[in-house]
Design an enzyme around this catalytic site. Structure first.
Site, PDB file in Angstrom:
ATOM      1  N   ILE A 276       0.853  -1.200   0.000  1.00  0.00           N
ATOM      2  CA  ILE A 276       0.000   0.000   0.000  1.00  0.00           C
ATOM      3  C   ILE A 276       0.886   1.247   0.000  1.00  0.00           C
ATOM      4  CG2 ILE A 276      -1.600   1.338   1.424  1.00  0.00           C
ATOM      5  CD1 ILE A 276      -2.855  -1.394   2.236  1.00  0.00           C
ATOM      6  N   ASP A 277       1.929   1.216   0.830  1.00  0.00           N
ATOM      7  CA  ASP A 277       2.852   2.358   0.879  1.00  0.00           C
ATOM      8  C   ASP A 277       3.507   2.573  -0.482  1.00  0.00           C
ATOM      9  OD1 ASP A 277       4.290   4.448   2.184  1.00  0.00           O
ATOM     10  OD2 ASP A 277       6.018   3.133   2.360  1.00  0.00           O
ATOM     11  N   GLU A 278       3.917   1.481  -1.107  1.00  0.00           N
ATOM     12  CA  GLU A 278       4.554   1.580  -2.420  1.00  0.00           C
ATOM     13  C   GLU A 278       3.575   2.158  -3.459  1.00  0.00           C
ATOM     14  OE1 GLU A 278       7.457   1.391  -3.504  1.00  0.00           O
ATOM     15  OE2 GLU A 278       7.193   1.181  -5.662  1.00  0.00           O
TER      16      GLU A 278
ATOM     17  N   THR B  80       6.314   9.185   2.425  1.00  0.00           N
ATOM     18  CA  THR B  80       5.139   9.023   3.262  1.00  0.00           C
ATOM     19  C   THR B  80       5.346   9.744   4.590  1.00  0.00           C
ATOM     20  OG1 THR B  80       4.792   6.857   2.294  1.00  0.00           O
ATOM     21  CG2 THR B  80       3.619   7.319   4.327  1.00  0.00           C
TER      22      THR B  80
END
Lengths: 235, 235
Positions: free
Chosen positions: A166-168, A183
């Site tokens: 999700i972060d990627e 982030t």
């Protein structure tokens, strides 16, 4: 393939930044770093490369449902302005001409650097995913098929493996939107585990990332719903 | 080694569970699943195994500062009740006698399952970490040295790689505390990037996980500060 254990609702935001608080993350705007528009940023980032493996292309481990969704979105790249985001072993191979602020500039040693979400090279064992980006909506879809190296609780993908993907996805979306890179916040609420009758079958998640918040200082500053959902039998 | 790019403040919580809302994550209490106390849970989990590599032991890639902290906490296992948590290739090798609720029971196929945070086997390339658990305080410290396979922005560890390790640390802490297993919420705020003069040097983070909230329904339900901090030159 792993069963995927959860549905996730995710918000990345710039919550809690107090007025007057020192911002320790560097200010950075990819579009201004290139001195170019979002269109040229996307074009530069997504151009075909002859050298290096593009991990965003299908391989033999992809299940029929992953492939079916892939081809569905590939069609959208021809008709609806979607862009298939290529993915290489390291962002070093990818972001050519990319100038980071001095405090983020990478050293040039010869280590075997790898993008975390591409750290497992054996096909089908780790992350299999491809991100499609919609420039006009600053939105991405990530098709995802987890493998057995992403395990947490036996038989289920590790919550951290989903968090990382999700972060990627958010990071790439923010970068391609010219809105940020790093982030600041991210909040995940896991809502559901995946039903037991999917044991041993493939699973596909879509991450629908719609940035709606305006960054205040060129950091990643998103407030948008992201759902990882699905559960498609591999056969 | 990677420069570590951030300080992180993390809260795992059970925020936002609405009264009357359907809880889709299964209720599970490790201690009651074993019909035993936290002490026997910890003892069972942390006993020495002769077979299988214990990844929580030092290897040649560990820098002097990581080793120094490791030995400092190893001393505390002799004097202050701390426990070094072993770490194997998969939780399947680890949680012997572990009975999951039916809806979480793992299939028994012969895939090469790996715990996500141990998916990179080459020493020093991915995660190097060890968790020490303090049973009386239900608190853990995670010593962490990231390698070049955890990269996000060139030269920095991927935010998702830290998120995954934080999730793993919380999960193990919750499990050993007899308070849960599955993460419901987790919120990360990255506060600081790591200074540029650490380029190419090792970095050690400590995750200090202090659960202070009482779980309402045997899910992981934590409200506690976690700080990943440090930045120790490798040499």
């Amino acid at each position: 393939m792993l069963r995927r254990g959860f549905q996730a609702a995710v918000i990345l935001g710039h919550h809690g930044a107090r007025p007057g608080a020192t911002h320790l993350l560097p200010r950075f705007n990819p579009a201004s770093a290139f001195g170019s528009s979002m269109e040229s940023l996307v074009s530069r980032f997504c151009q075909e490369m002859t050298e290096g493996k593009n991990y965003a292309l299908p391989n033999a481990s992809w299940g029929p449902d992953m492939l079916s969704l892939y081809h569905e979105f590939l069609e959208k790249t021809k008709t609806d302005g979607w862009v298939r985001v290529p993915s290489f072993r390291s962002n070093r191979d990818h972001i050519r001409g990319f100038k980071l602020p001095l405090e983020l500039s990478a050293n040039s040693d010869k280590s075997d650097w790898r993008l975390f979400t591409r750290c497992i090279e054996r096909e089908g064992q780790g992350y299999e995913y491809v991100i499609f980006f919609q420039p006009s909506e600053k939105k991405s879809i990530c098709l995802f098929q987890p493998g057995p190296y992403l395990e947490g609780v036996p038989g289920f993908a590790h919550g951290g493996s989903l968090a990382a993907l999700i972060d990627e996805t958010f990071s790439k979306t923010a970068y391609l939107s010219g809105e940020g890179l790093l982030t600041v916040n991210f909040n995940i609420r896991f809502k559901k585990h995946f039903p037991p009758d999917a044991a041993g079958r493939g699973f596909i998640s879509t991450l629908d990332t719609v940035p709606s918040g305006k960054p205040t200082d060129n950091h990643l500053a998103y407030r948008g719903p992201t759902a990882a959902q699905g559960g498609v039998p591999k056969k």
